[in-house]
Design an enzyme around this catalytic site. Structure first.
Site, PDB file in Angstrom:
ATOM      1  N   ASP A 151       0.851  -1.181   0.000  1.00 39.95           N
ATOM      2  CA  ASP A 151       0.000   0.000   0.000  1.00 39.95           C
ATOM      3  C   ASP A 151       0.893   1.240   0.000  1.00 39.95           C
ATOM      4  O   ASP A 151       1.305   1.723   1.058  1.00 39.95           O
ATOM      5  CB  ASP A 151      -0.926  -0.001   1.218  1.00 39.95           C
ATOM      6  N   HIS A 197       0.475   8.428   3.057  1.00 36.33           N
ATOM      7  CA  HIS A 197       1.067   7.793   4.235  1.00 36.33           C
ATOM      8  C   HIS A 197       2.560   8.096   4.369  1.00 36.33           C
ATOM      9  O   HIS A 197       3.180   7.694   5.358  1.00 36.33           O
ATOM     10  CB  HIS A 197       0.864   6.279   4.181  1.00 36.33           C
TER      11      HIS A 197
END
Length: 282
Positions: free
Chosen positions: A171, A176
């Site tokens: 991911d 992030h």
């Protein structure tokens, strides 16, 4: 009631190979300790069931790539996992994905992406602003909170490098890692992957029930607020019988995980022996 044209959309099939190294890296990324030999040492390795979610991450990404929603504003709202059997220590995993449902929340829609394999059934709930208003069903209401006199108090300490480590599992959404991408998504700084904080929570829920985290059988939770690397998660867990527990978690006072429920196959029917404070790192 109308139905979204995305409902029932087949997203295809994909086969992904992985090694023992990948499974060990995953365990470390979600908070396993070096002393957890059966999670981080190949001689005793048991693969965490939530590792399968990293191998199926392609499915919600594929739906975004098709243009179902704006990938810069859609967020991961909830996750469900039903475990059919233990993942092999290494090998190939074939998964098939489809859009199981689309709920109309008015100004937004919730896309439920269901991924099936020999070892699990997983469902991503993706909250997509600007995609609602098609006069569809609003979907189920929020589950009950885990409260009561018998609730156990647990804690999970995240670390500052955790998002950087977890993203290596597949991911790699920029929000992030990249401060500018996080701000564009409405966050003050990069935040931890919801699936990482959820998996980290299962590592403390299992021993609180007298179970092993690799014996996870069912998992369900909503992502209510972001967790930032370095936050401490304060978890309330209420045993629900038959090896199950309802839970919720707070990060620095924010409700981070809500409506949580987990069940472990190896847990005693009574859920073990409750204590008021439990922390496996203590």
């Amino acid at each position: 009631m109308s139905v979204s044209p995305w409902r029932g959309r087949d997203l295809g099939t994909r086969t992904v190979a992985y090694t023992e190294r990948d499974a060990i890296l995953y365990a470390l990324a979600v908070g396993a300790r070096a002393s957890d030999l059966d999670l981080v040492y190949e001689e005793h390795l048991r693969v965490l069931p939530t590792f399968g979610l990293t191998l199926a991450q392609w499915a919600p990404d594929a739906l975004g790539a098709l243009g179902a929603f704006d990938v810069t504003t859609a967020v991961h709202g909830a996750q469900r996992l039903l475990v059919r059997g233990p993942l092999p220590r290494s090998g190939e995993l074939t998964t098939h994905a489809r859009v199981a449902e689309v709920w109309d929340k008015g100004s937004a829609a919730v896309f439920e992406v269901e991924v099936t394999s020999e070892y699990f059934v997983a469902t991503w709930s993706l909250f997509a602003p600007g995609c609602g208003g098609f006069d569809g069903d609003r979907g189920p209401s929020a589950p009950a909170r885990a409260e009561g006199a018998a609730a156990r108090r647990l804690s999970v300490d995240t670390h500052h490098r955790q998002a950087a480590l977890y993203r290596l599992l597949g991911d790699r959404h920029a929000m992030h890692m990249d401060p500018a991408a996080a701000r564009a998504a409405g966050m003050p700084r990069p935040f931890l992957h919801g699936l990482c904080s959820l998996a980290a929570t299962t590592l403390v829920l299992a021993p609180s029930l007298g179970a092993h985290p690799a014996e996870l059988a069912e998992l369900d939770a909503r992502f209510a607020a972001p967790v930032f690397p370095g936050d401490r998660l304060d978890v309330t867990a209420l045993p629900d019988g038959n090896g199950a527990v309802r839970f919720q978690a707070w990060a620095e006072g924010r409700t981070a995980l809500s409506g949580g429920r987990a069940r472990f196959r190896s847990a005693p029917p009574t859920g073990g022996h409750p204590t008021q404070e439990e922390n496996p790192d203590a």
